[in-house]
Design an enzyme around this catalytic site. Structure first.
Site, short mmCIF file in Angstrom:
data_model
loop_
_atom_site.label_atom_id
_atom_site.label_comp_id
_atom_site.label_asym_id
_atom_site.label_seq_id
_atom_site.Cartn_x
_atom_site.Cartn_y
_atom_site.Cartn_z
N GLU A 122 3.77 -14.01 17.70
CA GLU A 122 3.67 -15.20 16.85
C GLU A 122 4.01 -14.79 15.42
O GLU A 122 4.46 -13.67 15.17
CB GLU A 122 2.29 -15.86 16.95
CG GLU A 122 1.11 -14.92 17.23
CD GLU A 122 0.76 -13.98 16.11
OE1 GLU A 122 -0.11 -14.32 15.29
OE2 GLU A 122 1.35 -12.87 16.05
N GLU B 6 3.08 -11.52 13.98
CA GLU B 6 3.76 -10.36 14.57
C GLU B 6 2.81 -9.46 15.35
O GLU B 6 2.98 -8.25 15.38
CB GLU B 6 4.47 -9.54 13.47
CG GLU B 6 5.39 -10.39 12.62
CD GLU B 6 6.26 -9.58 11.68
OE1 GLU B 6 7.48 -9.68 11.79
OE2 GLU B 6 5.70 -8.85 10.84
N TRP C 25 0.83 -1.21 0.00
CA TRP C 25 0.00 0.00 0.00
C TRP C 25 0.87 1.26 0.00
O TRP C 25 0.60 2.25 0.68
CB TRP C 25 -0.95 -0.01 1.20
CG TRP C 25 -1.83 -1.21 1.20
CD1 TRP C 25 -2.87 -1.48 0.36
CD2 TRP C 25 -1.74 -2.34 2.08
NE1 TRP C 25 -3.43 -2.70 0.66
CE2 TRP C 25 -2.76 -3.25 1.71
CE3 TRP C 25 -0.91 -2.66 3.16
CZ2 TRP C 25 -2.95 -4.46 2.36
CZ3 TRP C 25 -1.09 -3.87 3.79
CH2 TRP C 25 -2.10 -4.76 3.40
#
Length: 812
Positions: free
Chosen positions: A442, A445, A327
């Site tokens: 995890e 993130e 993006w």
């Protein structure tokens, strides 16, 4: 606009706020030669971010063509044309065919790099209605974003060796202290030239004002600038053909000479050498892998090249996640990272993807690079620039474990060469033992706690380290790691599987996304249920809090991948049912999965980009690859068939063979460049997805998951080695409240210690010295108390007592 007279300095400084471009690249490329330290990207028919002199440092926003008749129109290549792209075998060069909406003329463009110099070459043919093509005014428009930023660039028009060139320079920036220069030229003369500030005195603004190019300023200092040059290509044999050359250097003279040297050689010669180079690595691809695909090996060859291209050439072995800024059109200079960074997780997946294809050279370099990037305590930064400088500093235990998987793979195939990864292996294993099993983040993130996917990587990593050390005759450390891995594996289901799930009727017991815990928290005695945590990336004003049993992801499949759980294990089977019911996204192009229910990291429903830290999660193709690996493990004899997932990945690939991070799962939004089953504005290509595809083909061919850790499978799947079940591990960062009376308590520290302990309320005291292992972990085994009674202890390290007591209660 009309300029009364040509003045040197452009007006409108510093220009509008700079932005990057859409993250869904249609092409990425570089020369295969290590001397050509330049990489390019393509989107919507035009050249976008170019990286130089390292793969993590973008230098432009874009370079496109503008067309005008000088009186009634100005056509912009990326807005007014329909583009089509194809990859040119066998390398990473591209042909783009951009046809104007009126269908009256088109641009046929090839993009490669100079085979040896830091220079992008763009050969263009303008063809169509002679009455239009012959009379077009053609302009090249380039937006420098030197040294990773659009601000503080200085542009100028210069004459070098009798040739007019457009230049830009910048000293330093957020990402580097170095100076960068850009030189733009063409093999035909420039007519009018000019530089200006974007949104005020640049060529795009000028031409769209009255279709004439009047802003012929020769300098624009310290701002967001653009370069514009009129291309005087003659009309010959029905076309107008020219080659634009974009060169870079660390100084003015190096950029100038690179440009002129490259222009001195005809494009056709550059092209021949470029593709001859790319023929060399193709010989490493395992010959029959193509037969496992559904497209004749097209995506295999593209994936292989894409992974090779994501390695830096100044820092060998450094593999970034993607040559993209997700993006980017919504991001300014403050977001410096994008995905052009090293994540150890993505990097090891890329390296093992190349191993699966039959190429070990890059994987060997990657391991050496990781060893040089490792922190002294054995951990790694969450992600980092290719020079090793950390970008984010989150603690992700799987990223510490992944290099262990790579080291063991290379050891097994005798591809370590003369490099000894023993320090990397011992330090990473030590860190995992002392600091686990709760991870700070995890693999997505976002959340801390006990994660199935993280624990899968940690167990696999520790057993890989054990296998490595055993071959190096360190049986003591290997046995210790085996014991620790067995303890983790023996608690997996209690820590990570709820018994009160409500996501799928009839399946109350399944794995969860994460059992939320903070670092250093007491390990849970009961399965996850109503423990609460906040989801990230949620729309402001919405409820972010979820219970552990309410949020599900497919990370448990990693337990099958590495050989920690059988594919027909009842808990795995039930979790697969939940996965397919809750997270499966079926599109006309194929099927894949959302990361987890409630995910907010993705394109918004109206097609706007993810920004301001919220969006709507979208499906990830690589997760379909994980599901395909489960089918391989299940086996043909038991109904396993990975073909659906192989074909889906091929369906999600772009026409030039790039796999996206995320796909759009809603109806088409052409104005936002969104098509159902195609990439969102997030990253494309995602190297991890390409690696997953290659490994899925290899796994199908072998009838066994390529990533399986033999030491894990022998213990937990094949039953050849009996796991140890009589130990409870305890450390200051992973305490437990209770212990079964038939277990032994193993207390662990990272330094030598004396443990003072008692079973009777300190009436009878025992003093014991820790046992040391060669990997730098120290431990002592203490007897468990009887049911309802306590074991108490404290530590002395050196001459200093801990200053507090610890205790654990006996249970049945």
């Amino acid at each position: 606009m009309v300029i009364e007279s040509r003045t040197e300095e452009a007006f409108g400084a510093p220009g509008i706020e700079p932005r990057w471009t859409n993250g869904a690249k249609e092409g990425v490329g570089t020369a295969y030669a290590a001397s050509a330290r330049i990489w390019f990207t393509l989107w919507n028919g035009v050249l976008t971010e170019v990286y130089y002199p390292t793969i993590d440092l973008p230098q432009i926003r874009d370079l496109q063509l503008l067309f005008s008749d000088g009186k009634s129109f100005c056509h912009e290549e990326k807005r007014d044309f329909v583009n089509r792209i194809e990859r040119l075998e066998p390398g990473l060069g591209y042909r783009l065919i951009n046809t104007h909406h009126s269908n009256s003329y088109r641009i046929v463009k090839e993009v490669i790099t100079d085979p040896h110099l830091a220079c992008v070459l763009m050969n263009c043919r303008i063809e169509g209605d002679p009455a239009i093509v012959e009379n077009l005014n053609i302009y090249a428009l380039c937006a420098p974003h030197l040294n990773g930023g659009g601000a503080d660039n200085t542009a100028m028009v210069r004459e070098v060796a009798g040739k007019t060139i457009l230049c830009a320079m910048k000293k330093g920036g957020e990402l580097t202290d170095s100076q960068a220069w850009l030189a733009l030229g063409c093999n035909v003369p420039f007519g009018k030239t000019g530089v200006g500030f974007v949104g005020a005195s640049d060529g795009w603004t000028d031409l769209h004002d009255d279709y004439k190019f009047d802003c012929t300023f020769t300098k624009a200092s310290h701002g967001n600038v653009a370069l514009t040059g009129e291309i005087l290509a003659p009309y010959e044999r029905g076309v107008r053909e020219f080659t634009i050359t974009l060169a870079f250097g660390s100084g003015k003279h190096s950029a100038d000479t690179t440009l002129l040297q490259s222009l001195s050689t005809p494009y056709a010669h550059h092209r021949d050498r470029f593709f001859t180079q790319w023929q060399r690595p193709q010989r490493h691809i395992i010959g029959d892998l193509s037969s496992q695909s559904g497209d004749g090996g097209k995506l295999l060859r593209s994936s292989y090249n894409v992974l090779l291209a994501h390695e830096d050439k100044r820092f060998p072995g450094a593999l970034i996640a993607s040559m993209s800024i997700p993006w980017g059109e919504a991001k300014n200079d403050e977001d410096t990272g994008g995905y052009h960074l090293v994540w150890p997780r993505d990097m090891v997946n890329s390296a093992t993807g190349l191993l699966a294809a039959g190429q070990s050279e890059t994987a060997s370099r990657a391991l050496i690079y990781l060893a040089a990037s490792q922190f002294p305590d054995g951990s790694f930064a969450q992600n980092f620039w290719i020079d090793g400088k950390p970008y984010w500093l989150g603690l992700q235990l799987d990223e510490v474990a992944f290099p262990l998987l790579l080291a063991r793979k290379l050891q097994e195939i005798a591809a370590l060469k003369g490099f000894d990864p023993m320090p990397l292996v011992t330090r990473a294993a030590r860190f995992l033992v002392i600091n686990g099993p709760v991870t700070g983040q995890e693999r997505w993130e976002e959340a801390s706690g006990l994660s199935p996917s993280t624990l899968a990587a940690v167990i696999a990593g520790l057993l890989s380290a054990s296998g490595f050390l055993r071959e190096m005759d360190d049986e003591k450390s290997a046995q210790f790691l085996d014991d620790y891995a067995d303890w983790l594996e023996g608690n997996l289901d209690r820590w990570c599987a709820t018994e009160e799930g409500e996501l799928l009727e009839g399946e109350p017991r399944h794995y969860v996304r994460i059992n939320p815990l903070g670092l250093g928290s007491e390990l849970p005695e009961n399965p996850p249920c109503d423990e609460e945590y906040e989801l990230t990336s949620q729309e402001p004003g919405t409820d972010k809090v979820r219970r552990a049993r309410e949020v599900f992801d497919g990370g448990f499949l990693e337990l099958v991948r590495y050989g920690i759980r059988r594919p027909d294990d009842p808990l795995v089977r039930s979790s697969v049912k939940v996965l397919d019911a809750v997270l499966l996204a079926d599109t006309p192009r194929g099927a894949c999965f959302w990361r987890y229910n409630g995910d907010g990291y993705g394109q918004r429903d109206d097609g706007n980009p993810y920004h301001s830290h919220w969006g709507v999660g979208r499906p990830w193709p690589l997760l379909g690859g994980e599901r395909g690996h489960y089918e391989v493990a299940l086996g043909w004899d038991h109904g396993g068939n990975p073909d659906r997932w192989i074909w889906s990945l091929e369906g999600f690939a772009s026409s030039a063979g790039l796999l996206p991070e995320q796909i759009w799962d809603l109806p088409d939004l052409p104005a936002k460049h969104l098509e159902t089953g195609r990439s969102t504005g997030a990253a494309r290509p995602l190297a991890w997805a390409h690696a997953e595809y290659i490994k899925l083909l290899r796994s199908k061919r072998d009838g066994r998951i390529f990533d399986t850790v033999n030491e894990a499978s022998a213990r937990y799947v094949e039953g050849r080695i009996e796991p140890r079940r009589d130990l409870l591990m305890w450390g200051p960062k992973f305490p437990s409240r209770a212990i079964s009376q038939n277990c032994t308590l193993r207390v662990i520290r990272g330094e030598k210690f004396i443990v003072l302990w008692a079973l009777d309320g300190w009436k009878t005291r025992h003093e014991s010295e820790s046992i040391s292992t060669p990997i730098g972990v120290h431990y002592y085994d203490l007897p468990a108390p009887k049911v309802g009674e306590k074991l108490e202890w404290t530590f002395r390290v050196g001459d200093n007592w801990e200053g507090r007591n610890f205790e654990i209660i006996g249970k049945e």
